[in-house]
Write an enzyme that holds these catalytic residues in place. Structure first.
Site, PDB file in Angstrom:
ATOM      1  N   SER A 249      26.981  33.873 152.107  1.00 48.88           N
ATOM      2  CA  SER A 249      27.116  35.182 151.480  1.00 48.88           C
ATOM      3  C   SER A 249      28.559  35.416 151.076  1.00 48.88           C
ATOM      4  CB  SER A 249      26.675  36.278 152.461  1.00 48.88           C
ATOM      5  OG  SER A 249      26.887  37.544 151.903  1.00 48.88           O
ATOM      6  N   SER A 250      28.758  35.856 149.817  1.00 47.16           N
ATOM      7  CA  SER A 250      30.102  36.186 149.344  1.00 47.16           C
ATOM      8  C   SER A 250      30.530  37.510 149.961  1.00 47.16           C
ATOM      9  CB  SER A 250      30.122  36.298 147.812  1.00 47.16           C
ATOM     10  OG  SER A 250      29.748  35.087 147.211  1.00 47.16           O
TER      11      SER A 250
ATOM     12  N   GLY B 241      25.122  43.165 146.977  1.00 47.43           N
ATOM     13  CA  GLY B 241      24.205  44.278 146.763  1.00 47.43           C
ATOM     14  C   GLY B 241      24.104  45.186 147.975  1.00 47.43           C
TER      15      GLY B 241
ATOM     16  N   SER C 256      22.103  39.247 149.175  1.00 51.79           N
ATOM     17  CA  SER C 256      22.480  37.863 149.462  1.00 51.79           C
ATOM     18  C   SER C 256      21.280  36.944 149.291  1.00 51.79           C
ATOM     19  CB  SER C 256      22.996  37.748 150.897  1.00 51.79           C
ATOM     20  OG  SER C 256      24.192  38.474 151.026  1.00 51.79           O
ATOM     21  N   GLY C 257      21.473  35.870 148.535  1.00 49.37           N
ATOM     22  CA  GLY C 257      20.406  34.906 148.308  1.00 49.37           C
ATOM     23  C   GLY C 257      19.557  35.197 147.105  1.00 49.37           C
TER      24      GLY C 257
ATOM     25  N   GLU D 153      23.034  46.799 151.371  1.00 46.54           N
ATOM     26  CA  GLU D 153      22.676  46.153 152.636  1.00 46.54           C
ATOM     27  C   GLU D 153      22.225  47.198 153.627  1.00 46.54           C
ATOM     28  OE1 GLU D 153      25.825  43.746 154.114  1.00 46.54           O
ATOM     29  OE2 GLU D 153      25.647  42.210 152.550  1.00 46.54           O
TER      30      GLU D 153
ATOM     31  N   THR E 155      25.195  34.081 142.010  1.00 45.87           N
ATOM     32  CA  THR E 155      26.187  33.067 141.617  1.00 45.87           C
ATOM     33  C   THR E 155      25.626  32.140 140.554  1.00 45.87           C
ATOM     34  OG1 THR E 155      27.136  33.196 143.833  1.00 45.87           O
ATOM     35  CG2 THR E 155      27.717  31.288 142.498  1.00 45.87           C
TER      36      THR E 155
ATOM     37  N   ASN F 278      21.734  35.514 154.669  1.00 45.41           N
ATOM     38  CA  ASN F 278      22.155  34.439 153.782  1.00 45.41           C
ATOM     39  C   ASN F 278      23.202  33.590 154.496  1.00 45.41           C
ATOM     40  OD1 ASN F 278      22.648  32.790 151.657  1.00 45.41           O
ATOM     41  ND2 ASN F 278      23.680  34.316 150.383  1.00 45.41           N
TER      42      ASN F 278
END
Length: 1465
Positions: A146-147, A371, A92-93, A373, A97, A143
């Site tokens: 975060s998606s 990704g 995340s981050g 985690e 995107t 993040n």
């Protein structure tokens, strides 16, 4: 990075760091692109020029870039016709995107722009991002956005390579986040956006602060720093509009989101049955009802769907209740299902808006997925995410190994099998059936009694020997899995709850039958076999299926990899954290790819590149005419390298051999560089010496020339300086002289001007002082005159007011007699006649004045015309004379005659001139007279205009008097008709049998009132509150006509028993009064001539109010009696008076009989009640009123008297309650006064005394408050409440003011402060009571307020009598002011009262008042009269709707009272 000399972790990290510092964020590792997030905008590397450069360029020729990866994928798709995919991964981050957006931009650049509704496919896909982020993104630990789902964007191309469509496929939505979140994470953004929506939408969905919802308050994070949820909500709504979601669907979407929040607040408690559950409290029921309203389904059905289950057996269908814990699980399952269906609907809607090409044969897919985690606390979500990354890592390893082997085969070199880390054992550990972790988790979820501890023990037993599974030492429920990126410890506490995903038929049936088409569309009907019973479904199993579908899609395409890296957790530019990046490279498989490369031949160079770089190591190989392959072989042999391979086009080197060749090359280059440097340095030194010698010669010649020039310049400057000094000294002396001369002149001028100004100023001040003195004396005289005039006018006004009040008092006294109406009528007639006569006189005077004015104007016009005629005749005569004179002069020959004629003509001319002058003078005088006449005419016209206005006002007054006279005549006619009706009724009855003694006395009073000779004693003898009228039933039965049958008498008995009880209120309407009225109207008791029900009702009220001390009972009956009286007033009309006009204002009669007779007047138009089908309905103008007979009219009079009596009893009770407290409140305690006299310092005794005094006042306020609460509780009309408190405050004013004037110790400064503090308490009570109940009660304290204000005012000796009587105390009389002024003493500051002049003026005014025979009493009187009439009460109360009032329980079941039951239309 595969070209690095040393291919290991430190070398890779150093390479990335150097490139990142140069803003080179992209780096290749073989075919893998590493993208490091710069956390800043770099627009120069993404513009159109950059895209043009990468278009068609071979891979690796230009600098690493995301455009190069997209170009390779596009070229491979076009050339080979095979679909490609680009996998973008990272934590995340890391910028996944943004990288996806750049890929789609470049693909749109390559594939042209096929527009749909004016927007490109790429633009439409990007416009869908805000919607998907609002419903699929959430804040995590690392993040803020975060998606929580995987996104696979398919860009479809036609045969020409142009974009023809697109589709978005979503995978692995984190459904458990809807119901469970951990601190400090947040739930999905859409919940917080809806709570921050505009106020009208929040109120529509009955939302509030996010802290009040269970699904949101599990974490303490509700807002994101620097982000406005309200702004994002509006942006999301705009994005929905752009995507093509209609306003109706948007409203339904957010209604479903709000319903999920309300569902989360439904909590359950144990029901009455075993293992049953019900909503816990009213709050849970409210949220249940609100959720049902938002989902447009039945609340009871929703409750059954959450709390019950249907079990179908071969024998029967069993409905089983759930315990509270199972009901909570059912609730969470419903919320997750609704949200999942809603998210799938949004994705489908976006895809349909973008448009897909069904004929497309090739596509490029871009995968944007979360990704690897690893947090401090890892739950079921991290388990699923890491399972996904294990799958993707296996795919990645296989692809990298495959590319490596293909390269070796292509070059035809000898190679052996390269081992790489295969994570198939981890995948088997997680997904293998039947013994994998997911299978064991599903098995545990299917057993109701399973817990996370039993699940963990099952894992320990099953995988105790597995090398990838580790059991922690200090935990009983945690377990650790060794992933490819490292070990991750999972907490299994919530694994079971988050994995459960029941497909409940009750939920499906409930929502599929919703009245909202949107909600019903989310839950289409299931096939019959799936809807018979609940089937277990788990999140993990569904996760595994979706993941396998994604892997199948990726395996069918040619993959390309982009690994996004986040350089730091601070999200700031230019910060490079080594450990963080190394962990991400390890998690992304980059280091594994490097390891695979190192296991074979990591360094490979084409022949021409190798010879270019290392040919200088063996120059003979280059000089000879050798083949490139042979030349490379000779270089390697000369340097003694072993283990290398030479392919068809490239040289393959082992790890480290490239570094050795580079070292040898560097050594040769260093030696050559030293030789070149030595030769160059010798050449430079020789050249520098020659240049230095030439420069020295030139410099010497230039220096000698400069010295000679300087000597010559010095001589020229010395001569010029002497000349300048001479002229400058002369100029300075001349300037000083002129300055001195000018200063002397200025000084002389200034002194003379000062003397002149001083003299002028003196004269000006003298003149101004004279003018000021004159103006001041004039102003003083005028002020004295105005003050004297104003005082005279005020004295006259007060005197006239006192006389008028005396006259008014006399008129009131006289008006109490019944004959006052006739006297007033006679006076008004005389006044009208007098005004009519004055009007006629004014008209006649105005006519005479107009005629005189017309006559005068005509006369003046005639005289003016005559004067004009005379002037014209004189002018004509003068002209004739002149012509005759001229003719005579021409005819006369001798000189002597000529002279004589001349003399005669001259005399005539002079006489004529004099006559003309006189005529001019007379004309001028006539003009002046005409002007004066015109001025008088204008004045007269203004006067006549003013008289005309006065005449019009007089006419208006006459018209008003006519109207008043007509109203009085109507009143008198009404009274006469009512009296006539009563006399006829009385004559037609047998008084000895029907009437009791009191009724006969009332009849006698009526007769005496008709004759106009009622006395005060007779009025006082009418006791309407004694024993009620008693009738002998046997006597009544003797009459030929019977009013009621036995059944009606039983109903009357039951009604009287029911009314005697405390029936309470329905809304603000008394049930007893409304029941009595409806019964009397149904029985037609108002229209019968003989009945006993009225007497029994009056007797019941009289018995109820015998206890005069109970204000609650009195207030209850005051509310019932006033409501019943209002209904009678608006319903009854006297027989024979139906054609009369509506009642007007009440007469001035204040006697009991006067108030009673006013009740006989007709009710206002438009307020009628009628009986229709046994039910009472509010009347309109077309419905008839009831023709009232004598008993009904008598009952109305008695009821009026009871209202007044109960009102007086309540008022007197309150007076008795507060009278003792008023005696304590007028004078402060002695202790406080003593302490104030000693000094101004506050002591403990002073504080106690002040608190004691405030306690007395607070006792009064408490009594008033309790009394007001009693009246409010019993719904007494606000009009009566205002009248009660107005009289109570008038009583307080009289008691306090009289005590103040009678006791000198009360007229002190400190006592005034104490009383003022108490009055402030009363004012605060009036403010809290509001004007609806307090009314003008505060104004009744004007005497005591102004008296206290006078006591506490400072500098009394400076106040004049005019200021005191008009500004400070305008209400107080001179006697009262004199009394207070003489009794005043200052016990606090020792100041004096008003001045002796003011006292003297007061005595003079008091003497004049005594001479004028005005009452000298300075005390106030308490008014205990009834301050209202039935008309006032009727006008103040609103329309009462009694149609929906439920009957009391005592008579509800009786069939004789069925008409009381409310009926629906």
């Amino acid at each position: 990075m595969t070209k690095l000399s040393y291919l290991h972790e430190p070398g890779v990290l150093q390479n990335l760091k150097i490139r990142y510092e140069l803003n080179e964020i992209y780096t290749y590792t073989g075919n893998i692109l590493i993208a490091i997030n710069p956390f800043q905008r770099l627009p120069h590397i993404y513009d159109a020029h950059m895209m043009q450069q990468y278009k068609g360029a071979p891979f690796g020729e230009l600098s690493p870039h995301v455009f190069a990866v997209a170009d390779v994928a596009y070229r491979a798709m076009v050339n080979e016709g095979k679909s490609n995919s680009i996998l973008v991964s990272g934590e995340s981050g890391a910028g996944k995107t943004e990288t996806t957006k750049m890929l789609m931009r470049y693909l749109a650049f390559l594939g042209g722009r096929t527009a749909t509704e004016g927007r490109t496919v790429e633009q439409q896909v990007l416009e869908s991002n805000p919607v998907l982020e609002a419903f699929g993104n959430a804040k995590t630990v690392r993040n803020n956005n975060s998606s929580r789902f995987g996104k696979f964007v398919e860009i479809q191309f036609d045969k020409q390579g142009r974009i023809s469509g697109a589709a978005i496929r979503t995978y692995l939505l984190e459904r458990s986040r809807v119901c469970q979140i951990s601190n400090p994470e947040r739930n999905y953004h859409c919940f917080y956006l809806l709570c921050a929506a505009p106020q009208e939408e929040v109120e529509r969905y009955k939302l509030g602060n996010p802290k009040s919802f269970h699904y949101l308050n599990q974490s303490t994070c509700y807002e994101l720093v620097g982000i406005s949820d309200a702004h994002d909500y509006l942006a999301t709504r705009r994005a929905m509009d752009i995507v093509g979601i209609s306003a109706k669907d948007q409203e339904a979407i957010f209604r479903v989101v709000a319903a999920i929040l309300h569902i989360g607040n439904i909590v359950f408690a144990k029901g009455k049955e075993v293992d049953s559950s019900v909503p816990k409290d009213d709050t849970a029921k409210f949220h249940l009802k609100t959720a049902a309203e938002l989902l447009m389904c039945d609340p009871l059905a929703l409750e059954d769907a959450l709390c019950k289950r249907v079990m179908i057996t071969p024998e029967e269908v069993i409905k089983r209740s759930l315990d509270p814990q199972s009901a909570l699980i059912s609730r969470d399952g419903l919320a997750k299902t609704i949200y999942s269906r809603l998210f799938d609907w949004l994705v489908d809607k976006i895809n349909s808006s973008i448009g897909q090409d069904p004929n497309s044969k090739s596509l490029i897919g871009v995968l944007d997925i979360y990704g690897f985690e690893s947090f401090k606390n890892n739950s079921f979500e991290q388990f699923c995410i890491n399972f996904t990354n294990e799958k993707l890592q296996q795919h990645f390893n296989q692809h990298v190994f495959k590319m490596e082997q293909e390269e070796y085969t292509k070059e035809e070199i000898d190679w052996s099998y390269i081992e790489f880390v295969d994570n198939q054992d981890v995948l088997d550990l997680i997904e293998k059936k039947p013994g994998g972790i997911i299978a064991l988790l599903d098995e545990a979820c299917m057993f109701p009694k399973s817990t996370h501890e039993t699940f963990a023990n099952k894992l320990y037993q099953t995988f105790k020997t597995h090398k990838r599974f580790v059991k922690p030492k200090l935990s009983r429920t945690d377990f650790t899995i060794s992933h490819y990126a490292g070990e991750v410890q999972y907490q299994s506490d919530h694994f079971l709850d988050k994995n459960k995903d029941y497909v409940v038929p009750e939920h499906q049936d409930l929502l599929s039958t919703s009245k909202c088409p949107f909600v019903a569309g989310l839950f289409p009907p299931l096939p019959e076999e799936t809807s018979k019973s609940s089937k277990f479904s788990s999140i993990g199993s569904r996760f595994k299926v979706q993941l396998q579908q994604l892997m199948d899609t990726l395996n069918s395409t040619e993959p390309h990899y982009i690994r996004c890296v986040k350089p730091n957790n601070l999200l700031k530019p230019a910060v490079f954290e080594n450990a963080n990046i190394m962990q991400q490279l390890r998690c992304g498989g980059v280091l594994e790819a490097i390891r695979i490369s190192c296991a074979g031949y990591p360094t490979r160079r084409p022949f021409f590149e190798f010879l270019n770089r290392f040919g200088l190591l063996a120059t003979e190989a280059l000089e000879g005419n050798y083949d490139e392959k042979v030349a490379c072989q000779k270089i390697m042999e000369k340097k003694g390298l072993q283990g290398y391979q030479i392919g068809k086009t490239k040289v393959f080197l082992r790890a480290g051999q490239m570094a050795e060749l580079d070292a040898r090359r560097a050594e040769v280059i260093n030696n050559a560089a030293k030789t070149i440097q030595r030769r160059i340095q010798t050449h430079i030194a020789r050249k520098r010496f020659i240049a230095l010698r030439e420069a020295t010669v030139i410099l010497q010649s230039v220096c000698r020339g400069r010295l000679a020039c300087k000597v010559f310049d010095g001589m020229k400057k010395e001569a010029a300086a002497l000349k300048i000094q001479k002229n400058l000294r002369r100029y300075g002396a001349r300037k000083a002289y002129k300055k001195l001369h000018l200063s002397a002149l200025v000084l002389q001028t200034g002194l003379r001007a000062m003397a002149a100004h001083k003299e002028f100023r003196y004269k000006k001040q003298t003149k101004a002082s004279v003018i000021i003195q004159a103006r001041w004396r004039c102003h003083k005289a005028a002020s004295y005159y105005k003050k004297l005039k104003r005082g005279t006018i005020k004295a006259q006004t007060r005197w006239r007011g006192r006389i008028a009040r005396r006259e008014l008092r006399k008129l009131k006294m006289a008006a109490r007699d019944t004959g006052a109406l006739k006297e007033a009528k006679d006076k008004l007639e005389k006044h009208v006649e007098e005004l009519t006569w004055r009007l006629q006189l004014e008209k006649r005077l105005r006519t005479d004045l107009e005629e005189a004015k017309t006559h005068e104007v005509t006369k003046l016009q005639n005289s003016l015309q005559e004067m004009q005629k005379k002037v014209e005749e004189t002018n004509a005569l003068l002209i004739k004379e002149r012509e005759a004179a001229k003719k005579a002069i021409a005819d006369a020959p001798p000189v002597i005659k000529e002279t004589q004629v001349l003399v005669e003509d001259t005399k005539k001319i002079e006489s004529l001139t004099a006559e003309v002058e006189s005529l001019k003078d007379s004309l001028q005088s006539e003009k002046q007279r005409a002007n004066e006449s015109e001025q008088k005419s204008n004045e007269f016209q203004a006067t006549s205009e003013e008289r005309r206005k006065n005449l019009e006002e007089t006419e208006k007054k006459v018209q008003q008097l006519h109207e008043s006279l007509s109203r009085l005549e109507e009143k008198l006619t009404n009274l006469e008709s009512e009296n006539q009706v009563l006399r006829q009724q009385a004559v037609s009855m047998a008084p000895n049998k029907f009437l009791s003694g009191r009724s006969r006395s009332i009849l006698q009073v009526l007769r005496s009132a008709d004759s106009g000779h009622i006395s005060v004693e007779t009025k006082a003898s009418i006791d309407l509150h004694s024993a009620s009228i008693n009738r002998d039933p046997s006597e009544v039965e003797e009459k030929p006509q019977k009013s009621l049958n036995e059944k009606q008498q039983e109903n009357q008995e039951l009604l009287i028993r029911c009314v005697a009880q405390h029936l309470g209120f329905s809304g603000n309407r008394p049930i007893a009064a409304c029941t009595i009225y409806k019964c009397l109207l149904q029985w037609r008791s108002f229209e019968v001539e003989r009945t006993s029900v009225f007497d029994r009702i009056i007797q019941t009220i009289g018995n109820a109010i015998e206890t005069q001390d109970n204000n609650n009972i009195l207030a209850y009956w005051l509310s019932n009696a006033s409501t019943l009286l209002l209904l009678l007033q608006r319903t009854l009309k006297a027989s024979g008076a139906a054609g009369m006009a509506p009642q007007r204002r009440r007469s001035s009669s204040a006697t009991l009989f006067g108030r009673m007779t006013q009740s006989f007047r007709g009710s206002p138009q438009g307020v009628n009640l009628s009986l229709m089908n046994g039910s009472i309905s509010g009347g309109v103008d077309t419905l008839r009123q009831v023709e009232a007979k004598y008993p009904a009219l008598l009952f109305k009079q008695q009821l009026t008297a009871y209202v007044e009596k109960i009102y007086g009893m309540i008022r007197d009770n309150l007076k008795k309650e507060i009278s003792p407290l008023l005696g304590l409140c007028i004078q402060a305690p002695r202790t406080s006064r003593a302490s104030l006299v000693k000094g101004s310092s506050r002591s403990v005794a002073n504080t106690v005394a002040q608190q004691t005094l405030i306690a007395h006042w607070q006792g009064i306020v408490k009594s008033l408050g309790n009394f007001l609460n009693t009246l409010k509780t019993n719904h007494v009309p606000p009009f009566l409440v205002r009248k009660v408190f107005t009289q109570i405050f008038s009583f307080i004013n009289v008691q306090l003011f009289n005590s103040l004037l009678l006791r000198r110790e009360c007229c002190s400064f400190s006592n005034g402060e104490y009383v003022k503090a108490g009055l402030a308490e009363l004012e605060h009570w009036c403010y809290k009571a509001t004007d609806e109940y307090a009314g003008s009660a505060w104004d009744e304290l004007k005497h005591i307020r102004q008296a206290i204000g006078f006591l506490v005012i400072h500098q009394k000796p400076k106040k004049t009598l005019d200021e005191i009587s008009h500004d400070l105390c305008p209400v107080l009389s001179i006697q009262q002011l004199y009394r207070i002024s003489t009794m005043y003493w200052d016990d606090k500051y020792g100041t004096h009262s008003v001045s002796s002049d003011v006292i003297s003026n007061m005595r003079v005014l008091m003497t004049e008042d005594s001479n004028n025979a005005v009452s000298n009493s300075f005390l106030l009187d308490d008014d205990s009269s009834i301050p209202f009439s039935v008309d006032d009460l009727s006008k103040s109360m609103e329309q009462i709707d009694i149609s929906d009032i439920e009957p009391p329980p005592l008579i509800r079941e009786n069939s004789g009272f069925s008409f009381l039951l409310p009926r629906s239309d």
